[in-house]
Design a protein around this motif. Sequence first.
Motif, PDB file in Angstrom:
ATOM      1  N   ARG A 187     -35.272  46.246  13.216  1.00  0.00           N
ATOM      2  CA  ARG A 187     -33.929  46.957  12.608  1.00  0.00           C
ATOM      3  C   ARG A 187     -33.822  47.255  11.318  1.00  0.00           C
ATOM      4  NH1 ARG A 187     -32.616  45.274  17.805  1.00  0.00           N
ATOM      5  NH2 ARG A 187     -32.036  46.879  19.345  1.00  0.00           N
ATOM      6  N   GLY A 188     -33.108  48.080  10.826  1.00  0.00           N
ATOM      7  CA  GLY A 188     -32.688  48.191   9.336  1.00  0.00           C
ATOM      8  C   GLY A 188     -33.528  49.211   8.424  1.00  0.00           C
ATOM      9  N   ASP A 232     -29.166  43.947   9.194  1.00  0.00           N
ATOM     10  CA  ASP A 232     -30.009  43.961  10.277  1.00  0.00           C
ATOM     11  C   ASP A 232     -31.549  43.742  10.179  1.00  0.00           C
ATOM     12  OD1 ASP A 232     -27.766  44.817  11.750  1.00  0.00           O
ATOM     13  OD2 ASP A 232     -28.199  46.984  11.536  1.00  0.00           O
ATOM     14  N   GLU A 235     -32.203  39.926   9.241  1.00  0.00           N
ATOM     15  CA  GLU A 235     -32.161  39.218  10.683  1.00  0.00           C
ATOM     16  C   GLU A 235     -33.366  39.738  11.332  1.00  0.00           C
ATOM     17  OE1 GLU A 235     -29.277  39.382  14.608  1.00  0.00           O
ATOM     18  OE2 GLU A 235     -28.563  40.076  12.981  1.00  0.00           O
ATOM     19  N   SER A 236     -33.936  41.045  11.612  1.00  0.00           N
ATOM     20  CA  SER A 236     -35.249  41.245  12.336  1.00  0.00           C
ATOM     21  C   SER A 236     -36.424  40.411  11.710  1.00  0.00           C
ATOM     22  CB  SER A 236     -35.283  42.696  12.224  1.00  0.00           C
ATOM     23  OG  SER A 236     -34.595  43.638  12.945  1.00  0.00           O
TER      24      SER A 236
END
Length: 353
Positions: A187-188, A232, A235-236
């Motif tokens: 994500r992101g 995001d 974190e991914s």
Amino acid sequence: MSQLHYPIDELPQPGEKLCIAPGVYWLRFPLPFALDHINLWLLEEIDGWTLVDTGIGLDETRALWRELFASQLEGKPLLRILVTHFHPDHFGLAGWLQAETGATVSISAAEYAKAQGVCELSDAQAGRALAELFRRHGLDEPRAAQIEQRGNRYRHIVPSLPQPVETLVDGQRIDIGGKSWQVVVGRGHAPEQATLHCAELGLLISGDQVLPRISSNVSVYPGEEGGDPLGDYLESLDRFAELPADTRVLPSHGRVFEGLRPRLAELREHHRERLDELLAACDAPRSAAELLPTLFRRELDVHQLGFAMGEAIAHLIYLQRRGELHAECGEDGVIRYQRGAGAAAAVGGQSSA
């Protein structure tokens, strides 16, 4: 010195495929941007082919596909198209290829919904929404007007959406040519980007989530101001660090590389440096537009300006969410960020940012 290794010296020529692993072929298509190419991946099956990503929706790309159909697919049909995410260089010809070949198209639900939403906007709606977002973050009127006049560029290079589509989900396993490929969602950069990992071959088709030489654009766009795309994205990256260290990465831009974990560390450090630069610059209230020279030390054309503004806003929201900056909307309607004693109390409290 970079710890990456590029094991394949050769690049595939337009209209030709290059074998890089058993049953795995590399395609390289041109793009009409500063980032001038995209990598696509053909995976061989007993009775046909699976394609990962499609190229942009332009006549030149269609012509290259016709060459490939005529000379490179060995008389076997295109059975399936897996799309990593909704961006036009990845998704642009999915509808056309489906119509031409009858191939099934699979994409994650969030990516398809995003594509549908963008395609529904008129030129006036899309241009106005993006320009208004950037005006709220300090972009001057001449440049905001240029953004607005561009309209909905997406619809021009994603001319049709595939229908129906099948849904890719995180953790899903797909059998392709007798090999198991697992979907790993990142994500992101995009809402729900589907990358593909084959443990047996030691390969990761990484889309735009992990690139060897550039950092994926991580931006805020209209309707997304309440999100935290940079959070995001970072974190991914932790998910990909769990893959074997010797994984060979097949990125959407640049060359096939080895050194996944060092590259993940480089990407984290890159964003940490940018965040530190923003913090240092926010000794007084600053808008995203005022901070563009801090992050981008070059002239930006109108195409690059949109990415730059979106990315600056994403980094500022990341810092605000973590209490390192606070945001205030001035009487002129412009959101400005500043570090200081009020930052911790402001986390999540400025809905307009």
